[in-house]
Design an enzyme around this catalytic site. Structure first.
Site, short mmCIF file in Angstrom:
data_model
loop_
_atom_site.label_atom_id
_atom_site.label_comp_id
_atom_site.label_asym_id
_atom_site.label_seq_id
_atom_site.Cartn_x
_atom_site.Cartn_y
_atom_site.Cartn_z
CG ASP A 38 39.79 38.87 38.32
OD1 ASP A 38 39.62 39.30 39.48
OD2 ASP A 38 40.46 39.47 37.46
CG HIS A 40 31.12 37.47 37.26
ND1 HIS A 40 31.51 36.16 37.09
CD2 HIS A 40 30.03 37.65 36.47
CE1 HIS A 40 30.67 35.57 36.25
NE2 HIS A 40 29.78 36.44 35.86
CG LEU A 188 38.46 35.76 32.77
CD1 LEU A 188 38.54 36.60 34.04
CD2 LEU A 188 39.20 34.45 32.96
#
Length: 282
Positions: A38, A40, A188
């Site tokens: 997510d 990216h 992330l």
């Protein structure tokens, strides 16, 4: 099966870009090495706010990996990546192989200084940023993008790319996108999938330590003892710390306190076999 259009050769890529240009489109590039998450997708969404068409490159660049790094095992998940790009409406996936990016006889590389020699990742990954600069320059020239979006999680890389675009007069606007995090604070990263369940439970300590250090620095504390305490905390949690530092947010120069200008706290640490990086502004 994804419906996202793909290009695998420079000719295909430029044909599509030329078509969009004839229609007057503004074009954005979001460079990735795949294994999308997510974070990216948030880059794609931001790019869509600045352009009519968004190209996402997916290329695991061998030139930015050292001989003992994870190039061979870096996750390659192209079908899943394309399916994710479809969910956010990306316009084109640029998915060259190594031969397309570095054909026989390729003999050019970019050597970059400034923020690429700040004593951070460059000290632990020799040649890494020369490989990054080379591939990013190629991507920008292949596409001729008006805008390129990079995540702030790779903060030193972002400053290197800003330097690259300025120094080489590449006519592109570089935009940094805020780091996306899990609910427990872990930034992330495609490499998070390497973490064992036990290490995954410990990994959010990186974000917590950054936050504690930032709060202390906001009170005017000197950087050296604050960072030293942060290293001790991470080591007590089982991390092997490459660096935990406070630097000037633009130049990445060393600083003594918040009085020296806007600060960025940057960390790289190993947990098990996984190397994690993170940063926050102060």
């Amino acid at each position: 099966m994804s419906s996202v259009e793909t290009a695998t050769t420079v000719g295909q890529l430029r044909e599509k870009v030329a078509q969009w240009r004839r229609d007057g489109a503004r074009i954005a590039l979001t460079p990735t090495m795949g294994a999308l998450h997510d974070g990216h997708l948030s880059l794609v969404r931001l790019a869509q706010q600045h352009a009519d068409k968004v190209i996402v490159s997916i290329f695991v660049n061998p030139k930015q990996f050292g001989p003992n790094e994870d190039f061979s095992r870096y996750p390659r998940t192209l079908p899943e990546d394309l399916a994710l790009l479809e969910t956010v409406g990306a316009d084109l996936a640029w998915t060259p192989d190594v031969a397309a990016m570095y054909p026989d006889g390729f003999a050019t590389s970019i050597s970059i200084g400034g923020p690429a020699q700040a004593g951070l990742d460059d000290a632990h990954r020799p040649g890494h940023f020369d490989g990054v600069a080379t591939v990013v320059a190629k991507l920008l020239l292949q596409i001729g993008a008006d805008v390129a979006v990079f995540g702030e999680k790779d903060y030193q890389q972002l400053q290197v790319i800003n330097q690259l675009a300025r120094d080489l007069n590449i006519p592109v606007e570089i935009i940094g996108a805020p780091t996306r995090r899990e609910a427990d604070g872990l930034a992330l990263s495609s490499r998070n999938r390497y973490l064992s369940p036990e290490d995954r439970a410990v990994a959010p300590a990186i974000a917590r330590v950054l936050s504690v250090c930032a709060e202390r620095l906001r009170t005017g504390a000197a950087t050296a003892p604050v960072m030293a305490d942060g290293v001790k905390t991470l080591e007590s949690e089982g991390f092997k710390v490459d660096y935990l530092v406070a630097r000037h947010a633009v130049t990445l120069a060393e600083v003594n306190s918040i009085a020296d200008g806007p600060l960025r706290l940057l960390v790289a640490a190993r947990l098990g076999t996984t190397r994690l990086i993170d940063n926050i502004g102060v």
